[in-house]
Design an enzyme around this catalytic site. Structure first.
Site, PDB file in Angstrom:
ATOM      1  N   ARG A 143       0.846  -1.193   0.000  1.00 20.27           N
ATOM      2  CA  ARG A 143       0.000   0.000   0.000  1.00 20.27           C
ATOM      3  C   ARG A 143       0.885   1.247   0.000  1.00 20.27           C
ATOM      4  O   ARG A 143       2.038   1.212   0.444  1.00 20.27           O
ATOM      5  CB  ARG A 143      -0.915   0.013   1.221  1.00 20.27           C
ATOM      6  CG  ARG A 143      -1.819  -1.209   1.338  1.00 20.27           C
ATOM      7  CD  ARG A 143      -2.598  -1.176   2.647  1.00 20.27           C
ATOM      8  NE  ARG A 143      -3.510  -2.313   2.802  1.00 20.27           N
ATOM      9  CZ  ARG A 143      -3.201  -3.458   3.398  1.00 20.27           C
ATOM     10  NH1 ARG A 143      -1.985  -3.626   3.931  1.00 20.27           N
ATOM     11  NH2 ARG A 143      -4.076  -4.427   3.500  1.00 20.27           N
ATOM     12  N   LYS A 167      -1.782  -2.833   8.044  1.00 22.10           N
ATOM     13  CA  LYS A 167      -2.936  -2.409   8.826  1.00 22.10           C
ATOM     14  C   LYS A 167      -2.990  -3.176  10.140  1.00 22.10           C
ATOM     15  O   LYS A 167      -2.659  -4.363  10.192  1.00 22.10           O
ATOM     16  CB  LYS A 167      -4.226  -2.641   8.033  1.00 22.10           C
ATOM     17  CG  LYS A 167      -4.416  -1.673   6.855  1.00 22.10           C
ATOM     18  CD  LYS A 167      -5.758  -1.888   6.203  1.00 22.10           C
ATOM     19  CE  LYS A 167      -6.007  -0.858   5.102  1.00 22.10           C
ATOM     20  NZ  LYS A 167      -7.330  -1.049   4.459  1.00 22.10           N
ATOM     21  N   HIS A 238      -2.766   2.229  -5.611  1.00 24.38           N
ATOM     22  CA  HIS A 238      -3.592   1.062  -5.312  1.00 24.38           C
ATOM     23  C   HIS A 238      -3.904   0.279  -6.579  1.00 24.38           C
ATOM     24  O   HIS A 238      -4.097  -0.939  -6.534  1.00 24.38           O
ATOM     25  CB  HIS A 238      -4.883   1.482  -4.609  1.00 24.38           C
ATOM     26  CG  HIS A 238      -5.356   0.478  -3.612  1.00 24.38           C
ATOM     27  ND1 HIS A 238      -4.726   0.254  -2.415  1.00 24.38           N
ATOM     28  CD2 HIS A 238      -6.397  -0.399  -3.646  1.00 24.38           C
ATOM     29  CE1 HIS A 238      -5.339  -0.696  -1.746  1.00 24.38           C
ATOM     30  NE2 HIS A 238      -6.356  -1.120  -2.478  1.00 24.38           N
ATOM     31  N   ARG A 241      -1.159  -2.039  -7.057  1.00 19.62           N
ATOM     32  CA  ARG A 241      -1.356  -3.176  -6.145  1.00 19.62           C
ATOM     33  C   ARG A 241      -2.321  -4.194  -6.766  1.00 19.62           C
ATOM     34  O   ARG A 241      -2.067  -5.408  -6.745  1.00 19.62           O
ATOM     35  CB  ARG A 241      -1.895  -2.642  -4.816  1.00 19.62           C
ATOM     36  CG  ARG A 241      -2.224  -3.682  -3.752  1.00 19.62           C
ATOM     37  CD  ARG A 241      -2.607  -2.939  -2.469  1.00 19.62           C
ATOM     38  NE  ARG A 241      -3.271  -3.752  -1.469  1.00 19.62           N
ATOM     39  CZ  ARG A 241      -2.649  -4.479  -0.542  1.00 19.62           C
ATOM     40  NH1 ARG A 241      -1.334  -4.524  -0.523  1.00 19.62           N
ATOM     41  NH2 ARG A 241      -3.329  -5.169   0.354  1.00 19.62           N
ATOM     42  N   HIS A 264      -3.693  -9.252   3.356  1.00 24.06           N
ATOM     43  CA  HIS A 264      -5.142  -9.284   3.546  1.00 24.06           C
ATOM     44  C   HIS A 264      -5.498 -10.118   4.771  1.00 24.06           C
ATOM     45  O   HIS A 264      -4.977 -11.223   4.947  1.00 24.06           O
ATOM     46  CB  HIS A 264      -5.843  -9.882   2.324  1.00 24.06           C
ATOM     47  CG  HIS A 264      -5.895  -8.966   1.151  1.00 24.06           C
ATOM     48  ND1 HIS A 264      -6.067  -9.406  -0.145  1.00 24.06           N
ATOM     49  CD2 HIS A 264      -5.810  -7.609   1.069  1.00 24.06           C
ATOM     50  CE1 HIS A 264      -6.078  -8.371  -0.968  1.00 24.06           C
ATOM     51  NE2 HIS A 264      -5.928  -7.277  -0.253  1.00 24.06           N
ATOM     52  N   TYR A 273      -9.343 -10.959  -7.011  1.00 21.02           N
ATOM     53  CA  TYR A 273      -8.421 -10.964  -8.139  1.00 21.02           C
ATOM     54  C   TYR A 273      -8.604 -12.177  -9.038  1.00 21.02           C
ATOM     55  O   TYR A 273      -8.227 -12.139 -10.207  1.00 21.02           O
ATOM     56  CB  TYR A 273      -6.979 -10.863  -7.630  1.00 21.02           C
ATOM     57  CG  TYR A 273      -6.766  -9.588  -6.862  1.00 21.02           C
ATOM     58  CD1 TYR A 273      -6.791  -8.360  -7.507  1.00 21.02           C
ATOM     59  CD2 TYR A 273      -6.603  -9.604  -5.492  1.00 21.02           C
ATOM     60  CE1 TYR A 273      -6.648  -7.174  -6.800  1.00 21.02           C
ATOM     61  CE2 TYR A 273      -6.451  -8.425  -4.772  1.00 21.02           C
ATOM     62  CZ  TYR A 273      -6.475  -7.218  -5.435  1.00 21.02           C
ATOM     63  OH  TYR A 273      -6.344  -6.049  -4.734  1.00 21.02           O
TER      64      TYR A 273
END
Length: 292
Positions: A143, A167, A238, A241, A264, A273
């Site tokens: 990110r 995150k 992004h 990404r 994730h 994806y």
């Protein structure tokens, strides 16, 4: 209150500027609804108010995606107010959920990605930095906030990996290939030293004044690079990404590995994806098959 909420979103939640602006607009809409109903004190906010506000939005014809975001914003806001002592009870968890529409993200073709990663033609520090940024984004799928937070010590050149703080303060290790390694070496040896000043942090990527690079600068780098690629969709970091994840799956990577690389929390997020790859396959089939 809004200023405090904005600081919380930026610093503690690490949300993108676009999401922060959207959340602030959502809270402003909630405040307008409360004023219209004569309940201006935040301490009076309850689940009935939230449901009435969201019902008003639904009747106004807002999309499921927008409603889902406003529910997420309401939960974040009420939790924030409860933590600050402005609400005696947090009504946010009582809200239902609206499933947002899943739109497939735009991605670059492999040919477009290669064109965007053309090496610099000079030893200019900015060109070296921008090339290293593009190579690392495409190589790792990190990110933009994660890239800006990288320090020199987070790069392991022996193993060609970077240590990323994602995150929720979750740390992961992400590999990168030789093109990114060469670009990083060129930047760190020939570019970065020219921008170092007194007080320069140990950041991997710097701005022209010697400070840590900011997300806005990275977004401008990506947009500028892609503007010169014929047919490339407009996108920011992004989008790179998304592109990296799609190309990994098209190359045969398994879903669990891609999930770990991207950081994730849920495999369901990574599964998006697979749909991107299938849609690209369908598009190629429709274009090439005589009986499609």
């Amino acid at each position: 209150m809004l200023a405090a909420f904005e600081r919380y979103l930026r610093l503690e939640r690490d949300l993108s500027p676009h999401t922060v602006r959207a959340y602030l607009g959502d809270v402003a809409s909630l405040f307008a609804h409360l004023r219209a109903t004569g309940r201006e004190r935040i301490a009076e906010l309850d689940i009935t108010d939230l449901r009435a506000w969201l019902g008003e939005q639904h009747r106004a014809g807002l999309s499921r995606t927008t409603l889902a975001r406003r529910i997420a914003c309401a939960r974040t806001f009420t939790a924030f107010c409860h933590r600050r002592g402005w609400l005696a009870h947090d009504p946010g968890p009582l809200l239902g959920t609206t499933k947002a529409e899943r739109r497939l993200p735009a991605v670059l073709t492999q040919e477009q990605a290669q064109a965007a990663l053309s090496p610099p033609v000079s030893g200019d520090p900015k060109e070296l930095r921008d090339h290293a940024i593009m190579e690392l984004l495409y190589a790792t799928g990190i990110r933009v906030s994660e890239l800006c937070a990288l320090d020199l010590g987070d790069v392991d050149r022996e193993r060609n990996t970077i240590r990323v703080m994602g995150k929720g303060r979750k740390e992961r290790t992400v590999p990168f290939g030789q093109p990114a390694a060469r670009a990083l070496d060129a930047w760190c040896v020939r570019g970065r030293p020219q921008w170092v000043r007194d007080g320069t942090p140990p950041a991997l990527f710097l701005g022209v004044r010697g400070g840590r690079i900011d997300p806005g600068t990275v977004r401008r780098v990506v947009h500028a690079r892609l503007a010169g690629v014929p047919g490339a969709p407009g996108m920011g970091p992004h989008g790179i990404r998304h592109t990296m994840a799609t190309h990994l799956l098209e190359g045969g990577a398994d879903l669990r590995s891609v999930q770990e690389i991207l950081g994730h929390a849920s495999l369901a997020t990574t599964q998006l994806y697979t749909h991107v790859s299938i849609e690209r396959l369908r598009a190629a089939y429709r274009q090439a098959h005589p009986r499609a």
